[in-house]
Each structure stands twice: as C-alpha cells, then as structure tokens.
Design an enzyme around this catalytic site. Sequence first.
Site, PDB file in Angstrom:
ATOM      1  N   SER A 162     -10.455  -0.028   3.983  1.00  0.00           N
ATOM      2  CA  SER A 162      -9.681  -0.433   5.162  1.00  0.00           C
ATOM      3  C   SER A 162      -9.087   0.797   5.835  1.00  0.00           C
ATOM      4  CB  SER A 162      -8.551  -1.380   4.766  1.00  0.00           C
ATOM      5  OG  SER A 162      -9.093  -2.582   4.295  1.00  0.00           O
ATOM      6  N   GLU A 210      -4.156   3.383   6.925  1.00  0.00           N
ATOM      7  CA  GLU A 210      -4.078   3.175   5.468  1.00  0.00           C
ATOM      8  C   GLU A 210      -4.774   4.348   4.775  1.00  0.00           C
ATOM      9  OE1 GLU A 210      -4.831  -0.746   3.878  1.00  0.00           O
ATOM     10  OE2 GLU A 210      -5.736   0.082   2.066  1.00  0.00           O
ATOM     11  N   ARG A 228       0.817  -1.231   0.000  1.00  0.00           N
ATOM     12  CA  ARG A 228       0.000   0.000   0.000  1.00  0.00           C
ATOM     13  C   ARG A 228       0.849   1.279   0.000  1.00  0.00           C
ATOM     14  NH1 ARG A 228      -2.363  -3.488  -1.315  1.00  0.00           N
ATOM     15  NH2 ARG A 228      -4.158  -4.518  -0.403  1.00  0.00           N
TER      16      ARG A 228
END
Length: 324
Positions: A232, A302, A183
């Site tokens: 998320s 995130e 990510r």
Amino acid sequence: MKQVNGQKLLDALGSGVSAIRGRITPDAPMDRVTWFRAGGLAELMFQPHDTDDLVAFLKLVPEEVPVMVIGVGSNLLVRDGGIPGVVIRLSAKGFGDLEIVGDNRIKAGAICPDKNIAAMALDHGIGGFYFYYGIPGSIGGALRMNAGANGGETRERVVEVHAVDRKGNRYVLSNADMGYSYRHTAAAKDLIFTHAIFEGFPEDKAKIRHDMDAVRQHRETVQPIREKTGGSTFKNPEGHSAWKLIDEAGGRGMMIGGAQMSPLHCNFMINTGQASGYELEYLGETVRAQVLEHSGIKLEWEIKRIGNFMPGYEIKEFLGRATG
Ligand SMILES: Cc1cc2nc3c(=O)[nH]c(=O)nc-3n(C[C@H](O)[C@H](O)[C@H](O)COP(=O)(O)OP(=O)(O)OC[C@H]3O[C@@H](n4cnc5c(N)ncnc54)[C@H](O)[C@@H]3O)c2cc1C
C-alpha cells in the site's frame, strides 16, 4: 550519479573494525535489496553477525554519521541519490531465529519472515497470527510499521520487544512502550529491534489453516503480489479507503516513466521495468496532488521514502500544489 564515499567512511571507523564479525559493504546497491528494485547506493551497509556484533559496531560509528536499519525492503522507496551513512541489514543467521517460549508464546528474530511466524503458529495450534501469512516483510519491519492485514495487527500480539539504540545501549520494551497506532509506533526512531516475544491463544488448527488460506486467496485476487511493489502506497485516511480516493481522482493505471499505479489495486505502485526512485516518488506525489484537488483529502505516505534526491531531481510534496 553514484555515491562513492563508502570506503572513506569505512576507513574513518578505525582499527576497531578488525574485531567486527559481520559483513561491511561500501557503496551497497539498494536496488538489489528493495522490493521496488530501484534506488541508489547505501554509503555503507553492515550485516551484523549477532546482537553483540551490532553493539560493537555501533560504538565505532561517529555520532554525526546517520544510521538506519532495514528489514527485507518491502515497504521502502530508496531515492536515487543514495543513503548517506550506515544502513544496517540484519543477518538471517544472527536474527532469524523462531521458537516457542511458553504457552502460546513465540520468540522471533527481527529478520524472520512474517510468513514463518504464521506457519509456526499453525503447527502449534496458536491462534492470532494468520494475518502475517499475507505480509511479505520481516518481523522487524512489522514491529516498526505495526503491520496488519485481514483484521489482524502486530500490536495485538506483541508482549515485549528487544532493541538496541544508535549508541549501542540495549532496551526491553513492553507493548505499551511501543505506543502503537495505525501503521505507526511511537518508539524512538533510532531503535533497532533485534527480536520480540509474541502471544496468541489456543485455536483449532483447521480454523487457523482456513483463515490463512482465505488471506492467500484474497491477496492473489486483489493485489499485484508478483510485481515489483512496496505494498500500500498511502495510508487509509480516517473514514476513507486510499484506493477509492485514487480511483475517483483518475489515478488507476497512471504511469510516469516505468512507474505505474497498479490497474489491479490502485493504491499499489509498481515498477513495470526500469523505473527510477525519482519516477516512483514523482508518480506518488502526482497522485497525492490529484486526490487533493479532487476530494480535498491529503493522502499520507505509508511507504517509507529514504535517502537523498539526485541533485536537480528534487520532488516537492503534492508537487508544491498543497495550499496548507
Ligand atoms: C505485495 C506487498 C503486500 C503488502 N501487504 C501489506 C499488508 O497487508 N499489511 C501491511 O501492514 N504491510 C504490507 N506490506 C508492506 C510491508 O510488507 C510491511 O510494512 C512490512 O512490515 C515491512 O517489513 P520489511 O522487513 O520489508 O521492512 P522494510 O521495508 O525494510 O522497512 C520498513 C520500515 O521498518 C523499519 N525496520 C525494518 N526492520 C527494522 C528493525 N529490525 N528495527 C527497527 N526498524 C526496522 C525500517 O527502518 C523502515 O522504517 C506489503 C508489501 C508488499 C510488497
């Protein structure tokens, strides 16, 4: 409190603005843009007509003015005090193209929805793009976040990325230049990705369709995909699932004002109605503090949190409880 400097900043750009073809909006409400439907105003929002227009505009913006780019806002939490400087929002007309450019290669504009590249790959029997079917963001966001799901990741498909920096210089980056990890990309933070070339592999259409259906079914069962959410909230720490840590720390369903950790998937934060950016971020930090206390693990956001706090509503990481 509203931020009302937009017109002043627009005036400061000077007469060169008359040659700009894209749309410029002072004091643009970000709650209309982000999936969370929360947050303050962007001082100036610019929607470039095409890459040349973007370059021309960037050259007008004084060096000290911050500039950031957004995609479709599915991974953004905008703070209530708003975003100082310029927010670039790419237009579908100039940055939404999608075409086959060679054997198993697809060129995609940065604002093109991830879903569309998956659909085009299916049409042409190109494997490796099924996972994009379940990610609601744009290609630009996927390139920046190394978006991935259901066993696939952006970094596996990227061949080259075209970008413009804060000063309006153009670049072409290779997959290695993007420096991908979970990510994350190590590519310079000021780069605005305009389009990219991806490569898959020949695959049977029935198999691709099957994998895409599996992605859709999985999501509809385990994720609150019809809610106002940012996906998320926290990254999975090495060797752990963020949702499990949150669940074990008692975070499932936790509410602060209109913000809630989803009872369905407790690593998804949702705006149940009129949650403010403050409530969403305060909930996130409360969960981080609880997980730290319960398991000793520091969850990492995130979701990208951007902009300024409202004066008097600042939030400390882990609510100030982290011990270092
Ligand atoms: C219901 C739901 C499910 C989700 N599931 C997943 C999932 O399974 N996997 C996953 O990885 N993500 C998931 N997400 C998160 C999100 O969709 C991805 O991170 C997506 O890639 C973000 O794209 P965006 O266009 O919305 O970017 P934004 O949220 O607008 O921006 C995210 C970041 O990308 C940067 N960015 C955007 N466009 C550009 C550009 N053109 N150039 C440079 N930087 C840019 C922004 O500056 C920001 O830092 C989910 C989100 C939701 C709401």
